[in-house]
Motif scaffolding. Structure first.
Motif, PDB file in Angstrom:
ATOM      1  N   ALA A   1     -14.059  30.497 -12.537  1.00 26.96           N
ATOM      2  CA  ALA A   1     -14.067  31.108 -11.206  1.00 26.96           C
ATOM      3  C   ALA A   1     -12.642  31.310 -10.699  1.00 26.96           C
ATOM      4  CB  ALA A   1     -14.863  30.245 -10.233  1.00 26.96           C
ATOM      5  N   LEU A   2     -11.770  30.335 -10.956  1.00 27.95           N
ATOM      6  CA  LEU A   2     -10.370  30.461 -10.546  1.00 27.95           C
ATOM      7  C   LEU A   2      -9.688  31.603 -11.289  1.00 27.95           C
ATOM      8  CD1 LEU A   2      -7.969  29.370  -8.903  1.00 27.95           C
ATOM      9  CD2 LEU A   2      -7.474  27.869 -10.829  1.00 27.95           C
ATOM     10  N   LYS A   3      -9.905  31.714 -12.603  1.00 27.72           N
ATOM     11  CA  LYS A   3      -9.304  32.808 -13.376  1.00 27.72           C
ATOM     12  C   LYS A   3      -9.764  34.156 -12.853  1.00 27.72           C
ATOM     13  CE  LYS A   3     -10.555  31.738 -17.534  1.00 27.72           C
ATOM     14  NZ  LYS A   3     -10.752  31.711 -18.985  1.00 27.72           N
ATOM     15  N   VAL A   4     -11.061  34.289 -12.677  1.00 24.63           N
ATOM     16  CA  VAL A   4     -11.613  35.560 -12.213  1.00 24.63           C
ATOM     17  C   VAL A   4     -11.050  35.917 -10.851  1.00 24.63           C
ATOM     18  CG1 VAL A   4     -13.719  36.688 -11.393  1.00 24.63           C
ATOM     19  CG2 VAL A   4     -13.746  35.430 -13.538  1.00 24.63           C
ATOM     20  N   ASP A   5     -11.133  34.986  -9.912  1.00 30.87           N
ATOM     21  CA  ASP A   5     -10.755  35.325  -8.549  1.00 30.87           C
ATOM     22  C   ASP A   5      -9.251  35.435  -8.366  1.00 30.87           C
ATOM     23  OD1 ASP A   5     -12.314  35.995  -6.169  1.00 30.87           O
ATOM     24  OD2 ASP A   5     -10.941  34.570  -5.233  1.00 30.87           O
ATOM     25  N   SER A   6      -8.464  34.617  -9.041  1.00 31.85           N
ATOM     26  CA  SER A   6      -7.013  34.704  -8.843  1.00 31.85           C
ATOM     27  C   SER A   6      -6.472  36.021  -9.385  1.00 31.85           C
ATOM     28  CB  SER A   6      -6.294  33.509  -9.462  1.00 31.85           C
ATOM     29  OG  SER A   6      -6.471  33.489 -10.863  1.00 31.85           O
ATOM     30  N   LEU A   7      -6.954  36.471 -10.529  1.00 25.00           N
ATOM     31  CA  LEU A   7      -6.483  37.748 -11.077  1.00 25.00           C
ATOM     32  C   LEU A   7      -6.955  38.919 -10.227  1.00 25.00           C
ATOM     33  CD1 LEU A   7      -7.035  36.999 -14.860  1.00 25.00           C
ATOM     34  CD2 LEU A   7      -4.840  37.195 -13.672  1.00 25.00           C
ATOM     35  N   SER A   8      -8.224  38.898  -9.856  1.00 21.54           N
ATOM     36  CA  SER A   8      -8.788  39.964  -9.042  1.00 21.54           C
ATOM     37  C   SER A   8      -8.149  40.001  -7.652  1.00 21.54           C
ATOM     38  CB  SER A   8     -10.297  39.766  -8.935  1.00 21.54           C
ATOM     39  OG  SER A   8     -10.887  40.791  -8.196  1.00 21.54           O
ATOM     40  N   LEU A   9      -8.064  38.837  -7.021  1.00 21.85           N
ATOM     41  CA  LEU A   9      -7.502  38.762  -5.669  1.00 21.85           C
ATOM     42  C   LEU A   9      -6.027  39.145  -5.645  1.00 21.85           C
ATOM     43  CD1 LEU A   9      -7.879  37.924  -2.654  1.00 21.85           C
ATOM     44  CD2 LEU A   9      -6.970  35.710  -3.349  1.00 21.85           C
ATOM     45  N   THR A  10      -5.271  38.684  -6.624  1.00 23.20           N
ATOM     46  CA  THR A  10      -3.847  39.006  -6.655  1.00 23.20           C
ATOM     47  C   THR A  10      -3.635  40.508  -6.803  1.00 23.20           C
ATOM     48  OG1 THR A  10      -3.302  36.834  -7.547  1.00 23.20           O
ATOM     49  CG2 THR A  10      -1.661  38.569  -7.844  1.00 23.20           C
ATOM     50  N   SER A  11      -4.416  41.158  -7.648  1.00 24.36           N
ATOM     51  CA  SER A  11      -4.271  42.608  -7.787  1.00 24.36           C
ATOM     52  C   SER A  11      -4.686  43.319  -6.494  1.00 24.36           C
ATOM     53  CB  SER A  11      -5.052  43.126  -8.994  1.00 24.36           C
ATOM     54  OG  SER A  11      -6.418  42.857  -8.868  1.00 24.36           O
ATOM     55  N   TRP A  12      -5.698  42.788  -5.815  1.00 22.48           N
ATOM     56  CA  TRP A  12      -6.106  43.343  -4.513  1.00 22.48           C
ATOM     57  C   TRP A  12      -4.968  43.200  -3.498  1.00 22.48           C
ATOM     58  CZ3 TRP A  12     -10.451  45.497  -2.097  1.00 22.48           C
ATOM     59  CH2 TRP A  12     -10.453  45.460  -0.711  1.00 22.48           C
ATOM     60  N   GLN A  13      -4.388  42.007  -3.434  1.00 15.78           N
ATOM     61  CA  GLN A  13      -3.343  41.732  -2.439  1.00 15.78           C
ATOM     62  C   GLN A  13      -2.093  42.578  -2.678  1.00 15.78           C
ATOM     63  OE1 GLN A  13      -5.062  40.556  -0.216  1.00 15.78           O
ATOM     64  NE2 GLN A  13      -4.611  38.410   0.109  1.00 15.78           N
TER      65      GLN A  13
ATOM     66  N   ALA B   1      -7.016  46.837  -7.307  1.00 17.88           N
ATOM     67  CA  ALA B   1      -7.870  45.820  -7.928  1.00 17.88           C
ATOM     68  C   ALA B   1      -8.835  46.407  -8.947  1.00 17.88           C
ATOM     69  CB  ALA B   1      -8.651  45.060  -6.858  1.00 17.88           C
ATOM     70  N   TYR B   2      -9.174  47.667  -8.827  1.00 15.35           N
ATOM     71  CA  TYR B   2     -10.167  48.267  -9.712  1.00 15.35           C
ATOM     72  C   TYR B   2      -9.801  48.120 -11.189  1.00 15.35           C
ATOM     73  CZ  TYR B   2     -13.704  51.417 -11.480  1.00 15.35           C
ATOM     74  OH  TYR B   2     -14.759  51.937 -12.174  1.00 15.35           O
ATOM     75  N   PRO B   3      -8.579  48.454 -11.604  1.00 20.06           N
ATOM     76  CA  PRO B   3      -8.252  48.292 -13.035  1.00 20.06           C
ATOM     77  C   PRO B   3      -8.345  46.839 -13.516  1.00 20.06           C
ATOM     78  CG  PRO B   3      -6.606  49.665 -11.959  1.00 20.06           C
ATOM     79  CD  PRO B   3      -7.488  49.096 -10.886  1.00 20.06           C
ATOM     80  N   MET B   4      -7.942  45.899 -12.702  1.00 17.99           N
ATOM     81  CA  MET B   4      -8.025  44.488 -13.088  1.00 17.99           C
ATOM     82  C   MET B   4      -9.483  44.057 -13.218  1.00 17.99           C
ATOM     83  SD  MET B   4      -6.778  41.615 -14.006  1.00 17.99           S
ATOM     84  CE  MET B   4      -5.021  41.746 -13.705  1.00 17.99           C
ATOM     85  N   ASN B   5     -10.320  44.451 -12.268  1.00 14.16           N
ATOM     86  CA  ASN B   5     -11.727  44.087 -12.340  1.00 14.16           C
ATOM     87  C   ASN B   5     -12.401  44.740 -13.543  1.00 14.16           C
ATOM     88  OD1 ASN B   5     -12.231  42.258 -10.119  1.00 14.16           O
ATOM     89  ND2 ASN B   5     -11.647  43.956  -8.816  1.00 14.16           N
ATOM     90  N   TRP B   6     -12.049  45.966 -13.853  1.00 15.56           N
ATOM     91  CA  TRP B   6     -12.579  46.632 -15.036  1.00 15.56           C
ATOM     92  C   TRP B   6     -12.195  45.835 -16.285  1.00 15.56           C
ATOM     93  CZ3 TRP B   6     -10.364  48.636 -19.420  1.00 15.56           C
ATOM     94  CH2 TRP B   6     -11.194  49.411 -20.225  1.00 15.56           C
ATOM     95  N   PHE B   7     -10.926  45.424 -16.362  1.00 14.58           N
ATOM     96  CA  PHE B   7     -10.461  44.633 -17.500  1.00 14.58           C
ATOM     97  C   PHE B   7     -11.203  43.300 -17.593  1.00 14.58           C
ATOM     98  CE2 PHE B   7      -7.784  41.043 -18.767  1.00 14.58           C
ATOM     99  CZ  PHE B   7      -7.645  41.325 -20.110  1.00 14.58           C
ATOM    100  N   LEU B   8     -11.353  42.618 -16.479  1.00 11.45           N
ATOM    101  CA  LEU B   8     -12.034  41.312 -16.489  1.00 11.45           C
ATOM    102  C   LEU B   8     -13.483  41.433 -16.952  1.00 11.45           C
ATOM    103  CD1 LEU B   8     -10.620  39.858 -13.142  1.00 11.45           C
ATOM    104  CD2 LEU B   8     -10.078  39.066 -15.454  1.00 11.45           C
ATOM    105  N   VAL B   9     -14.168  42.484 -16.559  1.00 14.03           N
ATOM    106  CA  VAL B   9     -15.540  42.700 -17.023  1.00 14.03           C
ATOM    107  C   VAL B   9     -15.537  43.045 -18.503  1.00 14.03           C
ATOM    108  CG1 VAL B   9     -17.559  44.214 -16.812  1.00 14.03           C
ATOM    109  CG2 VAL B   9     -16.443  43.334 -14.756  1.00 14.03           C
ATOM    110  N   LYS B  10     -14.653  43.946 -18.912  1.00 10.80           N
ATOM    111  CA  LYS B  10     -14.569  44.368 -20.321  1.00 10.80           C
ATOM    112  C   LYS B  10     -14.241  43.201 -21.234  1.00 10.80           C
ATOM    113  CE  LYS B  10     -14.273  47.970 -23.164  1.00 10.80           C
ATOM    114  NZ  LYS B  10     -15.398  48.780 -23.502  1.00 10.80           N
TER     115      LYS B  10
END
Length: 125
Positions: free
Chosen positions: A57-69, A109-118
């Protein structure tokens, strides 16, 4: 949305600027809340449990949130340091700029979230 109000009640400086203090507070609050929601959402959906699930959960949210921020704070930096100047959460212009900032956050954040799902780190919803 909690951060600006908490910061208004108890402001502090980071690197000599209240803007960076507010951003740090908001980032940490968003990360804590986001990781907790990620954890809750992942329970039963993935094989990990306990500390391993918290780590995921930390990996997912920290990468996603940081790209959003990056997008959100990038726009707010332009608004604060170039276009408008310091704003208060009691002013409508602050919330208008935040709407634009959130759209910028979505874009970054979209590219990071796409990568995390992929990569199988984040579960598609």
């Amino acid at each position: 949305m909690i951060g600006p109000w908490l910061f208004a009640a108890a402001p502090f400086l980071l690197w000599g600027s209240p803007v960076f203090g507010e951003w740090a507070l908001s980032y940490l609050l968003a990360l804590a809340i986001g990781v907790t929601f990620q954890y809750g959402g992942l329970i039963g959906m993935v094989p990990e449990t306990g500390a391993a699930l918290w780590w995921r959960a930390l990996k997912v949210d920290s990468l996603s949130l940081t790209s959003w921020q990056i997008g959100m704070y990038g726009w707010m930096a332009i608004a604060i340091f170039v276009l408008i100047g310091p704003m208060s959460p009691t002013e409508p212009i602050f919330w208008f700029m935040m709407q634009i900032a959130m759209a910028c956050g979505f874009i970054t954040a979209y590219p990071m979230n796409w990568f995390l799902v992929k990569a199988g780190i984040k579960t598609a919803m």
